[in-house]
Design a protein around this motif. Structure first.
Motif, PDB file in Angstrom:
ATOM      1  N   HIS A  47      49.733  84.697 -30.335  1.00 44.27           N
ATOM      2  CA  HIS A  47      50.386  84.261 -29.107  1.00 44.27           C
ATOM      3  C   HIS A  47      49.309  83.823 -28.123  1.00 44.27           C
ATOM      4  O   HIS A  47      48.307  84.517 -27.968  1.00 44.27           O
ATOM      5  N   ALA A  48      49.552  82.707 -27.472  1.00 38.94           N
ATOM      6  CA  ALA A  48      48.576  82.228 -26.486  1.00 38.94           C
ATOM      7  C   ALA A  48      49.304  81.813 -25.208  1.00 38.94           C
ATOM      8  O   ALA A  48      50.418  81.306 -25.267  1.00 38.94           O
ATOM      9  N   TYR A  49      48.652  82.013 -24.088  1.00 39.27           N
ATOM     10  CA  TYR A  49      49.280  81.693 -22.774  1.00 39.27           C
ATOM     11  C   TYR A  49      50.608  82.397 -22.613  1.00 39.27           C
ATOM     12  O   TYR A  49      51.608  81.705 -22.464  1.00 39.27           O
ATOM     13  N   PRO A  50      50.763  83.674 -22.564  1.00 36.14           N
ATOM     14  CA  PRO A  50      49.723  84.700 -22.576  1.00 36.14           C
ATOM     15  C   PRO A  50      49.272  85.040 -23.996  1.00 36.14           C
ATOM     16  O   PRO A  50      49.888  84.645 -24.957  1.00 36.14           O
ATOM     17  N   TRP A 103      51.662  83.267 -16.430  1.00 38.36           N
ATOM     18  CA  TRP A 103      52.347  82.787 -17.632  1.00 38.36           C
ATOM     19  C   TRP A 103      53.090  83.931 -18.326  1.00 38.36           C
ATOM     20  O   TRP A 103      53.085  84.035 -19.555  1.00 38.36           O
ATOM     21  N   CYS A 104      53.609  84.839 -17.513  1.00 40.84           N
ATOM     22  CA  CYS A 104      54.358  85.999 -18.012  1.00 40.84           C
ATOM     23  C   CYS A 104      53.467  87.001 -18.730  1.00 40.84           C
ATOM     24  O   CYS A 104      53.969  87.922 -19.380  1.00 40.84           O
TER      25      CYS A 104
END
Lengths: 732, 732
Positions: B284-287, B342-343
């Motif tokens: 997972h990216a961004y977050p 970004w959550c």
């Protein structure tokens, strides 16, 4: 209110003790309250207006230094209303010595206002620092009027009454304790990922340990704005001549050159009501003397009188910085800042002494010889030459506070001076803030993008200020005419030729059209004057954003961005919003064209709308596309609209002119036309008349116009009333 | 250090009492001192370094949260020196709750530094607010590295050691009490009038009731910079592989795609030492999860090992915001901010607990499987998605303070982790501040103007950071090659193809030339490694502004502005300065060309300079104009310059390579070549070798090269030393 070099040691010790007490008190109230929330006091102060005091608000705020009397009675007339966001729903905390404020936001809520923005109308999703400054080309809060007032589409508004630089996050910060939290998405693979997740709050940071907020209910956005304006003393009512055509002459013009320019206007039959003199009228400028230059103006009083005799008023440019080469210098010096600007001293105009010294000097050199008002330049500041925030002022007020209200202070001092003489003034100012709506000053600036000027015109209506998209120069005849067309539908119709020496007839190809629009401006004076009376007495902005108009619906759209490592690495979406049309007064919708455009979209609110020039039906609650040609600016009139027009005069005498009363569309209607002497404050004592212009149906089903002048009422400006039914003419 | 929800009430009361005491103390010291000046303590802490404490400096500052050990011995070696502006000459005041600082300025004094600026080198005459942020295209203080350190041409420097947003007026504000006041002029008629009158001071405003300043003596600017860097722990010494060629693959590449890209490099004989993986390596990216995506990377350890086996290191991209979809989330949550990005939750990395949790996770998922380092993205912040300044952090530190040092904190945590394993790392980071010079991280950003990238390269040398003008994409083959030429003379030679999927051979017309310059980069590793050793041990910036070079003279010029009401209403002058050439290491002067240019001016400092490629004399203390063609970037070598070169290798094994030692010009000279194992911290224990490369005259008057390796010293990287006398070859 900090310890200052100039304050005696005993005063300092007293202050010390007071500060300590205050701090104990503050800590006490903080700990006494639930968690880190601070003490909040809520007080309803009029119908639909609440004052909220959090922590220990500072003594100096945006309104405290101004002579403002709220129009309480007019506010009561709008009626009671609750705010959809109650005062209790606003959250306050003291964090890191600053006051934190949080307003809730709902899903489709839109936010308007928050300073004189030039590129955006909707403010949700934006981050800014409200800071008085030259506008820099970005809506980042640095602007000539960083008014910390917003109005919400939910139907309320709020003023954050602090003369500090205010940081604002308008629906951008996402809190972990959010009630409507956005969903975390994996940017790698989820196409719904957004660089700006949904936020359900507006957050502000005030660098002070307390703040006052004024909350204004609607129920409509317009009513929230009206309450805000009325609380600030109502809108400005300019003298009638102020609504004519203004021309500012090149800076080094002599009296003779100005007079010959005036003659040229007469010869060419161009309207002219005000001549503006730029820095060269003064013996020293940047810094200023405020005294006439006797080489260029050997007989100032005679010069001003001879203009007045021609029914032309004189307006003079000044800036706030005082030249060493003036008698004013020594008198003012003790009341000035630690820093100079252009080697001129900077008066601390929060001090009554400084105000009085300026008043005396201005009265002697301008008011007493008949000058009608000022162009107050350079009070917006620009970091590279203004006093820095490290400057100190003898009042002890922070440089930041004085910067935020300097334009307001200068407006206040000069308006008060004219008021004392029972003379109305109308002028230009480079900056303003909350509390200046009743001051007859119009903001302008150096920035010069025509489209953005119109966006500013729209935004001015949310925040209680006036703006003019002044014309200075143009690349082409087309641009020249397009600019002239819009400025004639703004608070001041002005050509500012200070540096470029342009004339209205500078582009021969469009001279006739410029003449036409300038004359239309003169014809519209009765309508505009009433429009301003509604601003003054009811707080209705004379030029209004479409968003304040009933029945207006516009969906702003997000256009998806395309990923690009160099231009858009976050694939950010772009917001498209309508920001190029506006209302003037009750009935007129103005939809300007800009250089290079031959057609445009116009969003017509609910109901029928008619072409101003022909009376033809233009559309009904729809989006139309029009190609009106170069000659005319598209203007539409609401169904039932009544537009009172004077003849196409070129000079404005203080007398009655015949009145043409145009009626548009099918609806019967009633228009209240305002009249008074046009130049004194006697209207405040009731010396004014509201004339009822009525259109109804006669016994045969035709249209009938009726003029009702209240008994024993004086009429100053009108005679020979003649109705003209524009839409009927067209259908016959 | 504010009352926080999470802090127990007793702690709060204790803090309350402490705060009150502090305030009494503060008021006491203020009143005890002369007028409103605050207490100032001055302490000399090493040769030519003073710590100045004014008021009550905050506990958290730019250096306080970092593991830094000043290189005291190296500072002493530079020697004693007095500062031309003594500590006592700096003025402090507490105004409006903020600390005011004033430094004197002299007539021809120039100021450099003050953040990573992209458009200007000289900072006198500028106003800024030093604030960590995306660079916005304006040198207004908002930048990835807003380091509040300046160096003056008078030969001293100063760090304002505050982790607050710092307002700076660098020779703009004019005080009434100025010792060299400018003369007031009438703008109307005096052509000497300027919108920016002369100012003899630099003023700063720190929003805290006290501040620490570190003052660094010269006598030269370079020595002031060296003292500053050495005080911050010296410069970074990257592992040797870090100085090769880097390639970052597209974000969603799988292990197979990466391996096939690596094969393509081999096949085409392009150098490659580091592969960078972008967000897609993560689940997972961004977050972020900081965990491998097992669909794209089913065997992370195997993948990294197989790259290591090919002598290619793996660098992975991360950002600081933690996804809910990770085991890290729950552990970290108690140590995070009030707001999400970004959550993702935002760790408070001033807390040791948060640092330890991150360390454990990073070690397990990256370090332990052989990942060589990080690209730390998104820690520079951007107001629209970062935590706002109203956010609170569990440490009680202000959001503003954490923003100013977030990049520094992330560098610190990751460097410490690698150091504990006795492994050097080298990576990329999006932001840094004072105190990071010893951290092996290079700053990059999203902005992408090639010329401005070079100006940033120049400015990085004043403020103790490293910068790379990374290559991402180009419009033309010419631009592609020009960018490749400059990045190969920067701290990291890298192609970042994360979004666009570019390859070094993306423009076939210039593939050979790109290959040439990438190979030259590999050849230069011995020279660059020594250059970095001089940064590490002596604080000499590896890439240097010309202004730090002895014998460099450049007169920046003011070009007079022309009055224009719309474009330049103040007739402002424009500064012209040379900001497109720089030094690399002791001897090389690099003068890049940019797209569209076929010739350029090069300012050669005093002495003779030789063409790097031919050894020909290029000029002597003069300005030359060169048209070198597209293939090569102009590079000049100082008289007597010794440049050690490896063969044009494409992969970097940990072994000895033959060394070509080029000598330029006529001067005899001595060059100290650095060597160590290239990857551990054993050099800190003395396991390193300085090899002396000497060129003198033999008995026949010819040139003679001598290599002196100290007795019992290990040599890791060199064999088969061969001298080449470039300028003699040419004359023969």
């Amino acid at each position: 209110m900090q310890p200052q070099t100039s304050i005696h040691i005993m005063t300092r010790i007293v202050k010390m003790i007071m500060s300590s007490c205050f701090l104990f008190y503050l800590f006490f109230t903080i700990t006494a309250c639930n968690s880190s929330d601070t003490t909040v006091k809520i007080e309803q102060i009029n119908a639909g207006i609440w004052k909220i005091s959090a922590g220990k608000p500072e003594i100096v705020n945006l309104l405290s230094e101004l002579d403002i009397t709220p129009r309480d009675e007019a506010i009561r007339k709008i009626g009671k209303a609750a705010s959809p966001v109650a005062a209790e729903a606003i959250e306050f905390k003291i964090i890191d010595g600053k006051t934190y404020i949080r307003f809730p936001l709902e899903k489709d809520e839109k936010i308007f206002g928050l300073g004189l923005n030039f590129k955006t109308v909707e403010q949700r999703g934006r981050v800014m620092r409200l800071h008085t400054d030259h506008y820099s080309g970005r809506d980042d809060g640095r602007t000539q009027a960083p008014v910390p007032f917003f109005v919400s589409s939910k139907g309320y508004g709020a003023l954050i009454n602090s003369a500090r630089y205010i940081d604002a996050w308008i629906g951008t910060g996402v809190r972990k304790d959010s009630k409507n939290p956005p969903i975390a998405r994996d940017r790698n693979t989820d196409p719904r990922w957004s660089s700006r997740p949904y936020s359900d709050n507006m957050e502000f940071l005030i660098p002070a340990e307390g703040v006052e907020i004024l909350l204004f209910a609607g129920p409509t956005m317009l009513e929230a704005v009206q309450r805000f304006n009325l609380y600030n003393g109502g809108g400005a009512l300019p003298p009638r001549w102020g609504l004519g055509f203004w021309h500012r002459t090149p800076t080094l013009y002599s009296d003779k050159q100005v007079m010959s320019e005036v003659e040229e206007f007469k010869k060419r039959e161009f309207p002219l009501t005000v001549i503006g003199l730029e820095p060269g009228w003064m013996s020293h400028a940047y810094p200023c003397s405020y005294e006439w230059d006797t080489t260029r103006f050997p007989d100032p009083a005679g010069f001003v009188k001879s203009l007045n005799d021609k029914h032309i008023k004189t307006n003079v440019w000044i800036n706030p910085y005082i030249s060493p080469a003036t008698e004013l210098y020594e008198k003012m010096e003790p009341y000035t800042a630690s820093h100079s600007v252009w080697c001129g001293i900077v008066p601390d105009y929060t001090l009554p002494e400084a105000q009085q010294i300026a008043d005396n000097h201005f009265k002697k050199n301008q008011l007493d010889i008949g000058v009608s008002g000022y162009k107050l330049d350079e009070n917006d500041g620009y970091d590279y030459w203004l006093w820095p925030d490290v400057a100190t002022f003898p009042s002890g007020n922070a440089a930041e506070q004085i910067r935020q209200i300097y334009g307001s202070l200068l407006q206040n001092i000069t308006v008060r001076m004219y008021h004392k003489q029972n003379k109305r003034t109308y002028g230009l100012v480079r900056s303003g803030n909350a509390g200046t709506s009743s001051f007859p000053y119009v903001i302008y600036n150096d920035y010069y993008n025509h489209k953005d000027f119109i966006t500013a015109l729209i935004n001015s209506s949310f925040i209680g200020i006036l703006w003019t998209p002044e014309v200075r120069a143009s690349q082409t005849a087309e641009e020249w005419l397009r600019r002239m067309q819009t400025v004639c539908f703004s608070p001041i119709a002005m050509l500012d030729a200070w540096a470029d020496g342009t004339k209205p007839w500078s582009f021969p190809e469009v001279t006739q059209q410029v003449n036409d629009i300038a004359k239309l401006r003169m014809q519209l004076i009765p309508y505009l004057y009433t429009t301003f009376a509604n601003y003054a007495f009811k707080g209705i902005p004379p030029v209004r954003a479409m968003n304040l108009e009933e029945g207006y619906q516009e969906e702003s759209k997000l256009e998806e961005g395309k990923l690009d490592a160099t231009a858009n690495p976050y694939a950010m979406a772009l917001k498209k919003e309508a920001k190029d049309q506006f209302m003037v007064g009750e009935y007129l919708l103005v939809a300007p064209l800009f250089t290079g455009e031959t057609e445009r979209r116009v969003i017509l609110p609910k109901g029928k709308w008619y072409d101003f020039y022909t009376g033809k039906l233009a559309g009904e609650g729809e989006i139309i596309t029009v190609s009106p040609g170069l000659d005319r600016i598209p203007v539409y009139v609401k169904d039932g609209g009544i537009i009172p027009l004077w003849p196409a005069i070129t000079e404005l005498e203080n007398r009655q002119y015949p009145l043409e009363i145009r009626h548009y569309g099918e609806k019967t209607s009633n228009y209240n036309l305002y009249d008074d002497d046009g130049e004194t404050y006697n209207y405040e004592k009731g010396e004014c008349t509201w004339i009822s212009l009525k259109v109804d149906t006669d016994t045969k089903g035709g249209k009938r116009g009726i003029v009702i002048i209240p008994e024993n009422s004086k009429v100053w400006s009108f005679s020979d009333y003649r109705f003209r039914f524009m839409s009927s003419e067209e259908t016959k």
